[in-house]
Design an enzyme around this catalytic site. Structure first.
Site, PDB file in Angstrom:
ATOM      1  N   ASN A   1       5.844  -6.412   0.158  1.00  0.00           N
ATOM      2  CA  ASN A   1       5.541  -7.230  -1.024  1.00  0.00           C
ATOM      3  C   ASN A   1       4.098  -7.044  -1.487  1.00  0.00           C
ATOM      4  OD1 ASN A   1       4.337 -10.246  -1.744  1.00  0.00           O
ATOM      5  ND2 ASN A   1       6.131  -9.670  -2.920  1.00  0.00           N
TER       6      ASN A   1
ATOM      7  N   LYS B   1      -0.176 -26.174   8.618  1.00  0.00           N
ATOM      8  CA  LYS B   1       0.787 -25.153   9.052  1.00  0.00           C
ATOM      9  C   LYS B   1       1.842 -25.820   9.896  1.00  0.00           C
ATOM     10  CE  LYS B   1       0.751 -20.611   8.416  1.00  0.00           C
ATOM     11  NZ  LYS B   1       0.245 -19.989   7.193  1.00  0.00           N
TER      12      LYS B   1
HETATM   13  P1  NAD Z   1       6.395  -7.274   4.040  1.00  0.00           P
HETATM   14  O1  NAD Z   1       7.246  -7.596   5.227  1.00  0.00           O
HETATM   15  O2  NAD Z   1       6.961  -7.383   2.677  1.00  0.00           O
HETATM   16  O3  NAD Z   1       5.796  -5.791   4.184  1.00  0.00           O
HETATM   17  C1  NAD Z   1       5.204  -5.314   5.341  1.00  0.00           C
HETATM   18  C2  NAD Z   1       5.080  -3.803   5.223  1.00  0.00           C
HETATM   19  O4  NAD Z   1       4.414  -3.308   6.380  1.00  0.00           O
HETATM   20  C3  NAD Z   1       6.429  -3.084   5.169  1.00  0.00           C
HETATM   21  O5  NAD Z   1       6.335  -2.055   4.227  1.00  0.00           O
HETATM   22  C4  NAD Z   1       6.572  -2.494   6.557  1.00  0.00           C
HETATM   23  O6  NAD Z   1       7.353  -1.293   6.556  1.00  0.00           O
HETATM   24  C5  NAD Z   1       5.124  -2.180   6.855  1.00  0.00           C
HETATM   25  N1  NAD Z   1       4.843  -2.010   8.277  1.00  0.00           N
HETATM   26  C6  NAD Z   1       5.289  -2.735   9.325  1.00  0.00           C
HETATM   27  N2  NAD Z   1       4.802  -2.229  10.469  1.00  0.00           N
HETATM   28  C7  NAD Z   1       4.004  -1.196  10.107  1.00  0.00           C
HETATM   29  C8  NAD Z   1       3.191  -0.286  10.822  1.00  0.00           C
HETATM   30  N3  NAD Z   1       3.091  -0.357  12.153  1.00  0.00           N
HETATM   31  N4  NAD Z   1       2.504   0.649  10.128  1.00  0.00           N
HETATM   32  C9  NAD Z   1       2.610   0.733   8.793  1.00  0.00           C
HETATM   33  N5  NAD Z   1       3.353  -0.100   8.066  1.00  0.00           N
HETATM   34  C10 NAD Z   1       4.044  -1.046   8.713  1.00  0.00           C
HETATM   35  O7  NAD Z   1       5.103  -8.211   4.216  1.00  0.00           O
HETATM   36  P2  NAD Z   1       4.070  -8.652   3.095  1.00  0.00           P
HETATM   37  O8  NAD Z   1       4.534  -9.945   2.516  1.00  0.00           O
HETATM   38  O9  NAD Z   1       3.766  -7.500   2.204  1.00  0.00           O
HETATM   39  O10 NAD Z   1       2.805  -9.017   4.002  1.00  0.00           O
HETATM   40  C11 NAD Z   1       1.916  -8.014   4.470  1.00  0.00           C
HETATM   41  C12 NAD Z   1       0.697  -8.686   5.072  1.00  0.00           C
HETATM   42  O11 NAD Z   1       0.077  -9.515   4.097  1.00  0.00           O
HETATM   43  C13 NAD Z   1       0.939  -9.612   6.274  1.00  0.00           C
HETATM   44  O12 NAD Z   1      -0.197  -9.555   7.110  1.00  0.00           O
HETATM   45  C14 NAD Z   1       1.013 -10.991   5.633  1.00  0.00           C
HETATM   46  O13 NAD Z   1       0.692 -12.028   6.567  1.00  0.00           O
HETATM   47  C15 NAD Z   1      -0.072 -10.841   4.580  1.00  0.00           C
HETATM   48  N6  NAD Z   1       0.043 -11.807   3.473  1.00  0.00           N
HETATM   49  C16 NAD Z   1       1.149 -11.811   2.677  1.00  0.00           C
HETATM   50  C17 NAD Z   1       1.234 -12.710   1.645  1.00  0.00           C
HETATM   51  C18 NAD Z   1       2.392 -12.724   0.695  1.00  0.00           C
HETATM   52  O14 NAD Z   1       2.364 -13.524  -0.237  1.00  0.00           O
HETATM   53  N7  NAD Z   1       3.396 -11.883   0.862  1.00  0.00           N
HETATM   54  C19 NAD Z   1       0.165 -13.629   1.406  1.00  0.00           C
HETATM   55  C20 NAD Z   1      -0.962 -13.586   2.221  1.00  0.00           C
HETATM   56  C21 NAD Z   1      -0.992 -12.657   3.263  1.00  0.00           C
END
Ligand code: NAD
Length: 427
Positions: free
Chosen positions: A221, A106
């Site tokens: 996402n 990281k």
């Molecule tokens: P993103 O930013 O695309 O989406 C996050 C979503 O959470 C948004 O819809 C936002 O409106 C919502 N949100 C934020 N605060 C909130 C709250 N208090 N209550 C309800 N909804 C809320 O992020 P993402 O890429 O979808 O990632 C989401 C999670 O998955 C994170 O924990 C990230 O670390 C984890 N993750 C993502 C990936 C990836 O490839 N995108 C891979 C592994 C883990």
């Protein structure tokens, strides 16, 4: 006085507990509790006003016994070396649990990209890689995007690295745009991966996804693609939630006869906020932030943020819930986790459920190294195979030993890394 939360101490405690179960000997424990290598450096950037600002950067390689270190680069004002160490450690276990030949790494820079112009961000990216170029690369350590870094940052880093290395090395970094060696399917990978594991979990319960209901936290996402595939496989999503930028709070959007992902996307702003009024006019109930948690559904998927299911709200989870798949990283606090365990809810732990992202990053690296790119269907088929195999190994160990799914996943991951270290003669 309460001691401040330290993510790395937590990662070490988690490791110690599993090392006890696996009866790892002292040498292996000492090796795996700590990163193998860390680089701390400064990055001078000439700002738009002509002044020079110096940023602090890190790269941590926790363990590379199974292959080159792999993990994102975060830009964050509160970044600390201990956060980076913890995340690098968790990457080692995540890559091992899905059995991809990569280790854990990281990186980070203490900065807020919102305060930087595009030119300044480009200079920061190029400066970051100039400091670590001799110690990273396609066969050493492969970075990727993470919090507040994106595909454009990856291209700048790649371009600078290639200038220094004197050739094209697209397998040096992942999460690139498709036009510069990114993989098809990366956008879908994490959300789809979550559902591949949910599908397998349902099979273990003698059920398929057909006719089953789910409620998801988030509409970003991970959540969008998880919802899409879940519906495609015959399930029904009754609720999603999202953060509302204007009101500075989150809302749940519920439709008991099933949400329409494409429609909700059409009324979601570029900041990710779903339009409450339009949703209301089209049959959606707009409920409070945590309402997603108490829906009468078989499947719950937290896919927004960490620390969302806590000792305070875990009691709101319906008796109907059979499977909880952690799409987000760390959505369940240890206190809530103990309750889920007690209630025998089948938990698919984050570093297994959301490993589709890093698995597809590995596919990107493989395609780049071959300079031959697969169609999207092939990427997603291979992703399904990897996620399914990983899930089955963890679920079988959990069944055979009676270990909680999270503990079984850690046991498999740590044992694989320990074996690689042992075979190499490191400990
Ligand atoms: P993103 O930013 O695309 O989406 C996050 C979503 O959470 C948004 O819809 C936002 O409106 C919502 N949100 C934020 N605060 C909130 C709250 N208090 N209550 C309800 N909804 C809320 O992020 P993402 O890429 O979808 O990632 C989401 C999670 O998955 C994170 O924990 C990230 O670390 C984890 N993750 C993502 C990936 C990836 O490839 N995108 C891979 C592994 C883990």
């Amino acid at each position: 006085m309460s001691k401040e939360f330290n993510a790395f101490e937590m990662a070490q405690r988690q490791f110690d507990a599993v090392a006890d179960k696996l009866q790892l000997d002292t040498g292996l424990r000492d090796l795996l509790r700590w990163p193998q290598r860390e680089y701390h450096f400064t990055i001078p950037v000439t700002m738009d006003d002509g002044s020079v600002k110096v940023f602090k950067g890190f790269r941590v390689q926790h363990n590379d016994a199974r292959g080159p270190a792999k993990g994102g680069i975060r830009f964050h004002p509160q970044e600390t070396v201990d956060t980076v160490r913890a995340l690098a450690t968790w990457m080692t276990w995540k890559c091992a649990v899905v059995d991809i030949p990569l280790g854990g790494g990281k990186g980070g820079v203490i900065c807020d990209p919102h305060d930087l112009s595009s030119r300044e961000q480009q200079a920061l990216c190029r400066g970051w890689v100039r400091q670590v170029a001799p110690n990273v690369g396609p066969v050493q350590d492969v970075p990727a995007p993470d919090v507040m870094t994106n595909p454009q940052h990856m291209v700048w880093i790649l371009d600078e690295y290639e200038k220094l290395a004197g050739g094209h090395f697209p397998g040096f970094i992942t999460g690139k745009p498709v036009e510069v060696g990114g993989s098809l399917g990366r956008t879908e990978a994490t959300g789809y991966g979550v559902i591949f594991t949910v599908r397998e979990a349902m099979k273990r319960h003698g059920m398929s996804i057909k006719g089953v209901r789910a409620s998801l936290q988030g509409f970003g996402n991970v959540s969008q693609y998880a919802a899409k595939l879940f519906i495609e496989l015959g399930g029904m999503v009754v609720a999603v939630s999202c953060w509302d930028n204007d009101d500075q709070c989150a809302y749940t959007f519920r439709k008991l006869d099933g949400i329409d992902v494409e429609y909700l996307l059409s009324i979601t702003s570029r900041f990710g906020t779903i339009d409450k009024e339009k949703a209301g006019e089209n049959g959606y109930e707009v409920l409070e932030a945590e309402a997603w948690l108490e829906q009468e559904v078989e499947i719950l998927i937290p896919a927004a943020l960490e620390n969302q299911i806590t000792g305070d709200n875990v009691g709101r989870i319906s008796e109907k819930v059979k499977v909880l798949a952690e799409g987000a990283n760390g959505p369940t606090t240890p206190e809530a986790d103990a309750v889920l365990k007690e209630r025998e809810i089948f938990v698919i732990p984050d570093f297994l459920a959301n490993a589709g992202g890093v698995t597809c990053s590995y596919f990107e690296q493989v395609q780049c190294n071959m300079n031959f790119f697969w169609p999207k269907e092939e990427v997603l088929d291979r992703l399904d195979q990897k996620m399914t195999t990983a899930f089955r190994a963890v679920a079988s160990l959990s069944e055979e030993t009676g270990e909680y799914m999270r503990d079984a996943a850690y046991m498999i991951a740590i044992q694989r890394v320990a074996t690689a270290c042992h075979l190499r003669g490191w400990a």
